[in-house]
Design a protein around this motif. Sequence first.
Motif, PDB file in Angstrom:
ATOM      1  N   HIS A  97       7.769  14.897  -3.418  1.00  0.00           N
ATOM      2  CA  HIS A  97       7.143  13.718  -4.007  1.00  0.00           C
ATOM      3  C   HIS A  97       6.833  13.993  -5.482  1.00  0.00           C
ATOM      4  CE1 HIS A  97       6.256  13.082   0.309  1.00  0.00           C
ATOM      5  NE2 HIS A  97       6.247  11.795   0.010  1.00  0.00           N
ATOM      6  N   ASP A  98       6.666  12.936  -6.223  1.00  0.00           N
ATOM      7  CA  ASP A  98       6.156  13.087  -7.584  1.00  0.00           C
ATOM      8  C   ASP A  98       4.651  13.324  -7.573  1.00  0.00           C
ATOM      9  OD1 ASP A  98       8.604  12.532  -9.134  1.00  0.00           O
ATOM     10  OD2 ASP A  98       8.450  10.556  -8.199  1.00  0.00           O
ATOM     11  N   LEU A  99       3.964  12.693  -6.614  1.00  0.00           N
ATOM     12  CA  LEU A  99       2.510  12.805  -6.556  1.00  0.00           C
ATOM     13  C   LEU A  99       2.035  12.682  -5.119  1.00  0.00           C
ATOM     14  CD1 LEU A  99      -0.322  12.790  -8.005  1.00  0.00           C
ATOM     15  CD2 LEU A  99      -0.151  10.289  -7.984  1.00  0.00           C
ATOM     16  N   ILE A 100       1.166  13.599  -4.716  1.00  0.00           N
ATOM     17  CA  ILE A 100       0.466  13.484  -3.439  1.00  0.00           C
ATOM     18  C   ILE A 100      -1.021  13.418  -3.735  1.00  0.00           C
ATOM     19  CG2 ILE A 100      -0.297  14.815  -1.426  1.00  0.00           C
ATOM     20  CD1 ILE A 100       2.554  15.542  -0.865  1.00  0.00           C
ATOM     21  N   GLY A 101      -1.682  12.426  -3.163  1.00  0.00           N
ATOM     22  CA  GLY A 101      -3.119  12.289  -3.294  1.00  0.00           C
ATOM     23  C   GLY A 101      -3.805  12.790  -2.042  1.00  0.00           C
ATOM     24  N   ILE A 102      -4.862  13.545  -2.221  1.00  0.00           N
ATOM     25  CA  ILE A 102      -5.624  14.086  -1.094  1.00  0.00           C
ATOM     26  C   ILE A 102      -6.988  13.418  -1.086  1.00  0.00           C
ATOM     27  CG2 ILE A 102      -6.595  16.163  -0.055  1.00  0.00           C
ATOM     28  CD1 ILE A 102      -4.335  17.716  -1.455  1.00  0.00           C
ATOM     29  N   GLY A 103      -7.238  12.653  -0.044  1.00  0.00           N
ATOM     30  CA  GLY A 103      -8.433  11.824   0.046  1.00  0.00           C
ATOM     31  C   GLY A 103      -8.106  10.393  -0.352  1.00  0.00           C
ATOM     32  N   ILE A 104      -8.600   9.431   0.421  1.00  0.00           N
ATOM     33  CA  ILE A 104      -8.402   8.014   0.083  1.00  0.00           C
ATOM     34  C   ILE A 104      -9.764   7.327   0.071  1.00  0.00           C
ATOM     35  CG2 ILE A 104      -7.170   5.870   0.594  1.00  0.00           C
ATOM     36  CD1 ILE A 104      -5.119   7.473   2.153  1.00  0.00           C
ATOM     37  N   GLY A 105     -10.475   7.561  -1.019  1.00  0.00           N
ATOM     38  CA  GLY A 105     -11.663   6.792  -1.327  1.00  0.00           C
ATOM     39  C   GLY A 105     -11.283   5.784  -2.401  1.00  0.00           C
ATOM     40  N   ALA A 127      -0.141   3.247  -9.180  1.00  0.00           N
ATOM     41  CA  ALA A 127       1.150   3.937  -9.078  1.00  0.00           C
ATOM     42  C   ALA A 127       2.199   3.030  -8.449  1.00  0.00           C
ATOM     43  CB  ALA A 127       0.993   5.218  -8.261  1.00  0.00           C
ATOM     44  N   HIS A 128       1.753   2.150  -7.546  1.00  0.00           N
ATOM     45  CA  HIS A 128       2.669   1.240  -6.872  1.00  0.00           C
ATOM     46  C   HIS A 128       3.254   0.213  -7.829  1.00  0.00           C
ATOM     47  CE1 HIS A 128       3.504  -2.350  -4.199  1.00  0.00           C
ATOM     48  NE2 HIS A 128       4.145  -1.406  -3.550  1.00  0.00           N
ATOM     49  N   GLY A 129       2.601  -0.002  -8.978  1.00  0.00           N
ATOM     50  CA  GLY A 129       3.018  -1.092  -9.853  1.00  0.00           C
ATOM     51  C   GLY A 129       3.727  -0.679 -11.122  1.00  0.00           C
ATOM     52  N   ILE A 130       4.012   0.615 -11.323  1.00  0.00           N
ATOM     53  CA  ILE A 130       4.629   1.002 -12.586  1.00  0.00           C
ATOM     54  C   ILE A 130       6.111   0.656 -12.583  1.00  0.00           C
ATOM     55  CG2 ILE A 130       2.928   2.809 -13.004  1.00  0.00           C
ATOM     56  CD1 ILE A 130       4.905   4.854 -12.143  1.00  0.00           C
ATOM     57  N   PRO A 131       6.683   0.359 -13.750  1.00  0.00           N
ATOM     58  CA  PRO A 131       8.074  -0.120 -13.823  1.00  0.00           C
ATOM     59  C   PRO A 131       9.089   0.859 -13.261  1.00  0.00           C
ATOM     60  CG  PRO A 131       6.914  -0.521 -15.883  1.00  0.00           C
ATOM     61  CD  PRO A 131       6.017   0.334 -15.052  1.00  0.00           C
ATOM     62  N   THR A 132       8.942   2.151 -13.588  1.00  0.00           N
ATOM     63  CA  THR A 132       9.838   3.167 -13.030  1.00  0.00           C
ATOM     64  C   THR A 132       9.147   3.792 -11.836  1.00  0.00           C
ATOM     65  OG1 THR A 132      10.733   3.633 -15.229  1.00  0.00           O
ATOM     66  CG2 THR A 132      11.135   5.269 -13.501  1.00  0.00           C
ATOM     67  N   PRO A 133       9.588   3.484 -10.620  1.00  0.00           N
ATOM     68  CA  PRO A 133       8.862   3.928  -9.428  1.00  0.00           C
ATOM     69  C   PRO A 133       8.755   5.450  -9.351  1.00  0.00           C
ATOM     70  CG  PRO A 133      10.503   2.266  -8.871  1.00  0.00           C
ATOM     71  CD  PRO A 133      10.779   2.677 -10.292  1.00  0.00           C
ATOM     72  N   ILE A 134       7.648   5.914  -8.831  1.00  0.00           N
ATOM     73  CA  ILE A 134       7.483   7.328  -8.525  1.00  0.00           C
ATOM     74  C   ILE A 134       7.199   7.462  -7.039  1.00  0.00           C
ATOM     75  CG2 ILE A 134       6.682   7.940 -10.844  1.00  0.00           C
ATOM     76  CD1 ILE A 134       3.831   7.961  -9.785  1.00  0.00           C
ATOM     77  N   ALA A 135       7.611   8.579  -6.470  1.00  0.00           N
ATOM     78  CA  ALA A 135       7.435   8.822  -5.033  1.00  0.00           C
ATOM     79  C   ALA A 135       6.036   9.378  -4.802  1.00  0.00           C
ATOM     80  CB  ALA A 135       8.481   9.799  -4.533  1.00  0.00           C
ATOM     81  N   THR A 136       5.232   8.650  -4.031  1.00  0.00           N
ATOM     82  CA  THR A 136       3.853   9.058  -3.790  1.00  0.00           C
ATOM     83  C   THR A 136       3.535   9.049  -2.299  1.00  0.00           C
ATOM     84  OG1 THR A 136       2.930   6.820  -3.916  1.00  0.00           O
ATOM     85  CG2 THR A 136       3.143   8.044  -5.998  1.00  0.00           C
ATOM     86  N   ALA A 137       2.542   9.823  -1.940  1.00  0.00           N
ATOM     87  CA  ALA A 137       1.958   9.790  -0.599  1.00  0.00           C
ATOM     88  C   ALA A 137       0.492  10.172  -0.736  1.00  0.00           C
ATOM     89  CB  ALA A 137       2.673  10.746   0.348  1.00  0.00           C
ATOM     90  N   PHE A 138      -0.358   9.524   0.043  1.00  0.00           N
ATOM     91  CA  PHE A 138      -1.790   9.802   0.007  1.00  0.00           C
ATOM     92  C   PHE A 138      -2.260  10.078   1.433  1.00  0.00           C
ATOM     93  CE2 PHE A 138      -0.971   7.754  -3.934  1.00  0.00           C
ATOM     94  CZ  PHE A 138      -1.948   8.183  -4.827  1.00  0.00           C
ATOM     95  N   TYR A 139      -3.061  11.141   1.588  1.00  0.00           N
ATOM     96  CA  TYR A 139      -3.505  11.582   2.908  1.00  0.00           C
ATOM     97  C   TYR A 139      -5.028  11.543   3.014  1.00  0.00           C
ATOM     98  CZ  TYR A 139       1.272  13.360   3.283  1.00  0.00           C
ATOM     99  OH  TYR A 139       2.635  13.470   3.318  1.00  0.00           O
ATOM    100  N   GLU A 140      -5.502  11.073   4.161  1.00  0.00           N
ATOM    101  CA  GLU A 140      -6.942  10.960   4.416  1.00  0.00           C
ATOM    102  C   GLU A 140      -7.209  11.300   5.876  1.00  0.00           C
ATOM    103  OE1 GLU A 140     -10.702  10.560   4.817  1.00  0.00           O
ATOM    104  OE2 GLU A 140      -9.959  10.142   2.783  1.00  0.00           O
TER     105      GLU A 140
END
Length: 472
Positions: free
Chosen positions: A16-24, A34-47
């Motif tokens: 992924h380009d970015l993984i987020g840890i915690g979803i507050g 991140a979902h709205g930027i013109p050039t998409p990046i691969a993300t995942a967030f874990y909680e």
Amino acid sequence: MTARPDRPTPDTDQPHDLIGIGIGPFNLSLAALAHGIPTPIATAFYEQRPAFHWHPGLLIDGASLQVPFLADLVTLADPTSPWTLLNYLRTRDRLFPFYFAERFHIQRAEYDAYCRWVSQQLPGLHFGHQVDAIRWNPEHAHFEVDFTQLDPDGEAEALGRAHTRHIALGIGTEPHIPEPLKPLTDAGTVPVIHSADYLHHRQQLLEAEHITVIGSGQSGAEIFLDLLRARPAGHEKLHWLARTPAFAPMEYSKLGLEHFTPDYTRYFHALPEPVRDQLVPHQWQLHKGIDHDTITAIHDELYRRTLHGGWPDATLTPGVHVRTAGRVATTRVELHLEHTQQGTRSRLTTDAVVLATGYRERPLDHILGSLGTQLRRDASGRPRIDDQYRLDLDPAITGNIYVQNAERHTHGVGAPDLGLAAWRSATILNNLTGATPYPLPQRTAFTTFGLTPHHPGIPAQSPGLTPLVQTN
């Protein structure tokens, strides 16, 4: 909009380009932008929690946010985003009611519902996933993130590993219980709870003969007011204790609020570490005071109870700290108090205690332990964090670890403030992409903090102002 998947995508060799840890709220803001930027990046967030909930124990009826509704997840960085509060209201056919309600400060319950709506619609969010460890893989130049997938009861169901170039830590804060008060949490049959769990124990608290609330911030005030309204006149049997010298209002003047701007954040970050450490405790009224409406409501309720003579059985005492505490038999607790200004001591026996003693940043070491000496620290052993919200890591680690609400010691009182969430998320994404998907304002405050402005695009020296000495 498509609903998020309930399970993570299968692991692949492509990180992924970015993984987020915690979803507050803060990492949810980052995910939305991140979902709205013109050039998409691969993300995942874990909680690890099964779903999004924002301080459920404090969603007291009528309690409002202390920030305007524009301080949602995205608006102050991108008001055209589909994830704004106004768009949430539109999808619920509530725009006109909101318009006529004329509410600049929405209720906490509404903010919680809005965030849950975003979390249920936004792709790439994985609840029920507990992150166990983070490691840097030098051979592949990316981070490895080990996680445990949890079943609905919170039991381990499966293990997994994800790979990412960058990480955003948004693990939030945890309830703080001062050392002298820790024995109370083991009080057995006596209800002694942190304010974070207030609504879960409200009925049990109301059944107690005498209740003590400790803490003079907004949560303590809201809980005292809620208990006061629920107790019969003349038989309130409430104590409200505070360390602060007064039950003081939150600083809410227009220029005072400029301490929660990017301009002040940049100024604070540029100060020497010892100066920052001295400054933060003196700014308590910026974020630990009580809003004017709550103070007014408390006084109005107390005054109403004097209309037919007598005074309410409610004692409000500031300037007091708890020296020690312990149980009395099995049904009561005893607080040993000291008044700071008088130097006097006393004891208070009570049947229930609410600890409105705030929150502390969760330590990062347990999740970053594998990085060891590759994580640079300041003189007090805290992580060093740069002005782009990146941990200061050994140059051998080419990926970034960004932090959200773990940087008060480097960025000041605005770190936990919802009003800076979208700006911080946009800053992180601009840095991560090496582009400017979210152009940010160069100046955000009328106040010039310091003799040398710390906002880009503003002259280093104001006209007519000649510095005599410049120090580092």
